[in-house]
Design an enzyme around this catalytic site. Structure first.
Site, mmCIF file in Angstrom:
data_model
loop_
_atom_site.group_PDB
_atom_site.id
_atom_site.type_symbol
_atom_site.label_atom_id
_atom_site.label_comp_id
_atom_site.label_asym_id
_atom_site.label_seq_id
_atom_site.Cartn_x
_atom_site.Cartn_y
_atom_site.Cartn_z
ATOM 1 N N SER A 162 13.487 -17.043 11.693
ATOM 2 C CA SER A 162 13.160 -15.698 11.200
ATOM 3 C C SER A 162 14.062 -14.637 11.825
ATOM 4 C CB SER A 162 11.701 -15.355 11.499
ATOM 5 O OG SER A 162 10.873 -16.286 10.888
ATOM 6 N N HIS A 200 3.569 -16.226 9.517
ATOM 7 C CA HIS A 200 2.778 -15.673 10.627
ATOM 8 C C HIS A 200 2.526 -14.185 10.389
ATOM 9 C CE1 HIS A 200 4.682 -19.284 12.334
ATOM 10 N NE2 HIS A 200 3.558 -19.389 13.038
ATOM 11 N N ASP A 238 8.547 -17.121 6.562
ATOM 12 C CA ASP A 238 7.630 -17.072 7.710
ATOM 13 C C ASP A 238 6.235 -16.632 7.245
ATOM 14 O OD1 ASP A 238 6.336 -16.506 10.184
ATOM 15 O OD2 ASP A 238 8.241 -15.985 11.119
HETATM 16 CO CO1 B1M Z 1 2.981 -21.247 14.067
HETATM 17 N N1 B1M Z 1 4.484 -21.407 15.295
HETATM 18 N N2 B1M Z 1 3.883 -22.442 12.803
HETATM 19 N N3 B1M Z 1 1.382 -21.078 13.009
HETATM 20 N N4 B1M Z 1 2.211 -20.401 15.552
HETATM 21 C C1 B1M Z 1 4.469 -20.574 16.503
HETATM 22 C C2 B1M Z 1 5.179 -19.256 16.255
HETATM 23 C C3 B1M Z 1 5.217 -21.511 17.549
HETATM 24 C C4 B1M Z 1 5.912 -20.749 18.675
HETATM 25 C C5 B1M Z 1 4.208 -22.530 18.100
HETATM 26 C C6 B1M Z 1 4.857 -23.555 19.020
HETATM 27 O O1 B1M Z 1 5.472 -24.484 18.592
HETATM 28 N N5 B1M Z 1 4.729 -23.399 20.300
HETATM 29 C C7 B1M Z 1 6.207 -22.285 16.611
HETATM 30 C C8 B1M Z 1 7.556 -21.584 16.377
HETATM 31 C C9 B1M Z 1 8.713 -22.412 16.898
HETATM 32 C C10 B1M Z 1 9.967 -21.639 16.733
HETATM 33 O O2 B1M Z 1 10.515 -21.479 15.669
HETATM 34 N N6 B1M Z 1 10.425 -21.157 17.867
HETATM 35 C C11 B1M Z 1 5.405 -22.348 15.335
HETATM 36 C C12 B1M Z 1 5.632 -23.299 14.308
HETATM 37 C C13 B1M Z 1 6.658 -24.373 14.596
HETATM 38 C C14 B1M Z 1 4.945 -23.283 13.071
HETATM 39 C C15 B1M Z 1 5.149 -24.207 11.858
HETATM 40 C C16 B1M Z 1 6.608 -24.548 11.500
HETATM 41 C C17 B1M Z 1 4.298 -25.464 12.087
HETATM 42 C C18 B1M Z 1 4.413 -26.522 11.013
HETATM 43 O O3 B1M Z 1 4.069 -26.313 9.881
HETATM 44 N N7 B1M Z 1 4.891 -27.666 11.437
HETATM 45 C C19 B1M Z 1 4.464 -23.396 10.742
HETATM 46 C C20 B1M Z 1 5.477 -22.404 10.118
HETATM 47 C C21 B1M Z 1 5.070 -21.953 8.776
HETATM 48 C C22 B1M Z 1 6.011 -20.844 8.309
HETATM 49 O O4 B1M Z 1 5.983 -19.752 8.829
HETATM 50 N N8 B1M Z 1 6.843 -21.175 7.323
HETATM 51 C C23 B1M Z 1 3.451 -22.628 11.526
HETATM 52 C C24 B1M Z 1 2.218 -22.228 11.007
HETATM 53 C C25 B1M Z 1 1.239 -21.561 11.722
HETATM 54 C C26 B1M Z 1 -0.167 -21.292 11.212
HETATM 55 C C27 B1M Z 1 -0.196 -20.975 9.698
HETATM 56 C C28 B1M Z 1 -1.015 -22.534 11.448
HETATM 57 C C29 B1M Z 1 -0.638 -20.138 12.158
HETATM 58 C C30 B1M Z 1 -0.344 -18.711 11.608
HETATM 59 C C31 B1M Z 1 -1.529 -18.069 10.919
HETATM 60 C C32 B1M Z 1 -1.254 -16.639 10.578
HETATM 61 O O5 B1M Z 1 -0.463 -15.940 11.170
HETATM 62 N N9 B1M Z 1 -1.930 -16.197 9.559
HETATM 63 C C33 B1M Z 1 0.295 -20.341 13.371
HETATM 64 C C34 B1M Z 1 0.046 -19.768 14.649
HETATM 65 C C35 B1M Z 1 -1.298 -19.080 14.844
HETATM 66 C C36 B1M Z 1 0.993 -19.832 15.718
HETATM 67 C C37 B1M Z 1 0.852 -19.384 17.189
HETATM 68 C C38 B1M Z 1 -0.004 -20.439 17.890
HETATM 69 C C39 B1M Z 1 0.233 -18.021 17.433
HETATM 70 C C40 B1M Z 1 0.902 -16.843 16.697
HETATM 71 C C41 B1M Z 1 0.027 -15.593 16.769
HETATM 72 O O6 B1M Z 1 -0.669 -15.246 15.837
HETATM 73 N N10 B1M Z 1 -0.002 -14.921 17.946
HETATM 74 C C42 B1M Z 1 2.358 -19.386 17.665
HETATM 75 C C43 B1M Z 1 2.534 -19.665 19.149
HETATM 76 C C44 B1M Z 1 2.510 -18.380 19.961
HETATM 77 O O7 B1M Z 1 2.951 -17.339 19.522
HETATM 78 N N11 B1M Z 1 2.045 -18.470 21.170
HETATM 79 C C45 B1M Z 1 3.012 -20.233 16.645
HETATM 80 C C46 B1M Z 1 -0.827 -13.746 18.165
HETATM 81 C C47 B1M Z 1 -0.106 -12.479 17.633
HETATM 82 C C48 B1M Z 1 -0.952 -11.218 17.910
HETATM 83 O O8 B1M Z 1 1.102 -12.382 18.349
HETATM 84 O O9 B1M Z 1 2.488 -12.514 16.205
HETATM 85 O O10 B1M Z 1 3.581 -12.712 18.493
HETATM 86 P P1 B1M Z 1 2.529 -12.133 17.639
HETATM 87 O O11 B1M Z 1 2.659 -10.550 17.642
HETATM 88 C C49 B1M Z 1 2.850 -9.842 18.835
HETATM 89 C C50 B1M Z 1 4.324 -9.511 19.127
HETATM 90 O O12 B1M Z 1 5.194 -10.567 18.761
HETATM 91 C C51 B1M Z 1 4.557 -8.214 18.423
HETATM 92 O O13 B1M Z 1 3.293 -7.556 18.512
HETATM 93 C C52 B1M Z 1 2.213 -8.486 18.634
HETATM 94 C C53 B1M Z 1 1.384 -8.138 19.854
HETATM 95 O O14 B1M Z 1 0.983 -6.818 19.881
HETATM 96 N N12 B1M Z 1 4.991 -8.151 17.035
HETATM 97 C C54 B1M Z 1 5.550 -7.014 16.527
HETATM 98 C C55 B1M Z 1 4.918 -9.059 16.037
HETATM 99 N N13 B1M Z 1 5.429 -8.556 14.922
HETATM 100 C C56 B1M Z 1 5.819 -7.298 15.185
HETATM 101 C C57 B1M Z 1 6.406 -6.338 14.362
HETATM 102 C C58 B1M Z 1 6.708 -5.103 14.923
HETATM 103 C C59 B1M Z 1 6.424 -4.832 16.254
HETATM 104 C C60 B1M Z 1 5.851 -5.776 17.083
HETATM 105 O O15 B1M Z 1 7.264 -4.109 14.230
HETATM 106 C C61 B1M Z 1 7.472 -4.257 12.838
#
Ligand code: B1M
Length: 213
Positions: free
Chosen positions: A151, A100, A98
């Site tokens: 993940s 992200h 992963d």
């Molecule tokens: Co990706 N991606 N992505 N992506 N991406 C998602 C996660 C996805 C839901 C989008 C979608 O299809 N709707 C989907 C996942 C599908 C699934 O498995 N259910 C997805 C996909 C499919 C993919 C790829 C497979 C795409 C591809 O290549 N075809 C690929 C995977 C690569 C890999 O990981 N091997 C991929 C790639 C990417 C980018 C690189 C382009 C980029 C990431 C850049 C980066 O992180 N440096 C990206 C992004 C930006 C997203 C979305 C749009 C946004 C994620 C984000 O940063 N959110 C995402 C859709 C979405 O989430 N709405 C998506 C903002 C961030 C602040 O929130 O990380 O959730 P988040 O953290 C939150 C909580 O979750 C929590 O606290 C935070 C808030 O306070 N939290 C924790 C997180 N970690 C925590 C740990 C803790 C406590 C709380 O304690 C240890």
């Protein structure tokens, strides 16, 4: 457009033109975390929706991620900082497979601003890397992040691998692919120590504070 709409739009459009001055404007009435959790997260959710709908390509999502990272970097100095001695050491990692890291890095900022010593291992961290780091750093807790469905499963494997070598410090888990139910039913039985689910970064801080008190 309203300020909130403009802020969400920078993320959706992946553009930074005007971003900093609008963030400064928002800081006059909102806290950094309100800005991140409100309009910026709304923008990210919209990016996720458009990506899911094939209306955005990965390169465009990366641009959005850059805007989010630049925003968090700009807001960071304005976040509350506790003036305390170290409350403990926490290793943070995005699990194997992963990439992200925006959420994990937000967790790092909030925990380190609140007195924790953070060792951030980055992305795609294998159980072997985690075990090696635990042996070297002797953390008080481990934090795992993951956003992909696979993940969540990787967290179960990681927990099993940590348990197999006798590591049992509290495990904090978070990320969009996880739920409390999955954590309790699947990860916790695979690990000897406590496993705690955090829905967001502030919740992660609450849990860390409970553990350290
Ligand atoms: Co990706 N991606 N992505 N992506 N991406 C998602 C996660 C996805 C839901 C989008 C979608 O299809 N709707 C989907 C996942 C599908 C699934 O498995 N259910 C997805 C996909 C499919 C993919 C790829 C497979 C795409 C591809 O290549 N075809 C690929 C995977 C690569 C890999 O990981 N091997 C991929 C790639 C990417 C980018 C690189 C382009 C980029 C990431 C850049 C980066 O992180 N440096 C990206 C992004 C930006 C997203 C979305 C749009 C946004 C994620 C984000 O940063 N959110 C995402 C859709 C979405 O989430 N709405 C998506 C903002 C961030 C602040 O929130 O990380 O959730 P988040 O953290 C939150 C909580 O979750 C929590 O606290 C935070 C808030 O306070 N939290 C924790 C997180 N970690 C925590 C740990 C803790 C406590 C709380 O304690 C240890």
């Amino acid at each position: 457009l309203s300020l909130e709409e403009r802020l969400a739009n920078y993320v959706v459009e992946g553009t930074k033109d005007g971003l900093i001055s609008d963030l400064d404007l928002a800081l006059k009435t909102s806290s950094p975390l309100e800005i991140i959790n409100g309009p910026l997260m709304a923008g990210m959710d919209e990016v996720g929706r458009l990506f899911n709908d094939n209306q955005l390509i990965v390169a465009e999502v990366l641009q959005s991620a850059e805007v989010m990272k630049a925003s968090v970097a700009h807001l960071e100095p304005y976040m509350d900082k506790a003036d305390t001695t170290s409350k403990g050491k926490i290793i943070l990692a995005t699990v194997k497979g992963d990439v992200h890291d925006i959420g994990k890095n937000l967790v790092e900022i909030i925990l380190s601003n609140n007195g924790y010593n953070i060792v951030n291992l980055g992305i795609k961290v294998t159980p072997e890397q985690l075990i090696a780091s635990c042996r070297e750093e002797k953390p008080d807790a481990i934090g795992l992040s993951g956003l992909l469905v696979k993940s969540a499963q990787q967290m179960v494997i990681t927990a099993q691998d940590l348990q197999a070598v006798g590591i049992d410090v509290p495990l904090l888990v978070g990320g969009a692919a996880l739920s409390r139910k999955f954590t309790d039913n699947r990860i916790a039985p695979a690990y000897a120590g406590p496993v705690l689910y955090a829905k967001d970064a502030m919740h992660g801080l609450d849990i860390a504070n409970q553990l350290s008190s």
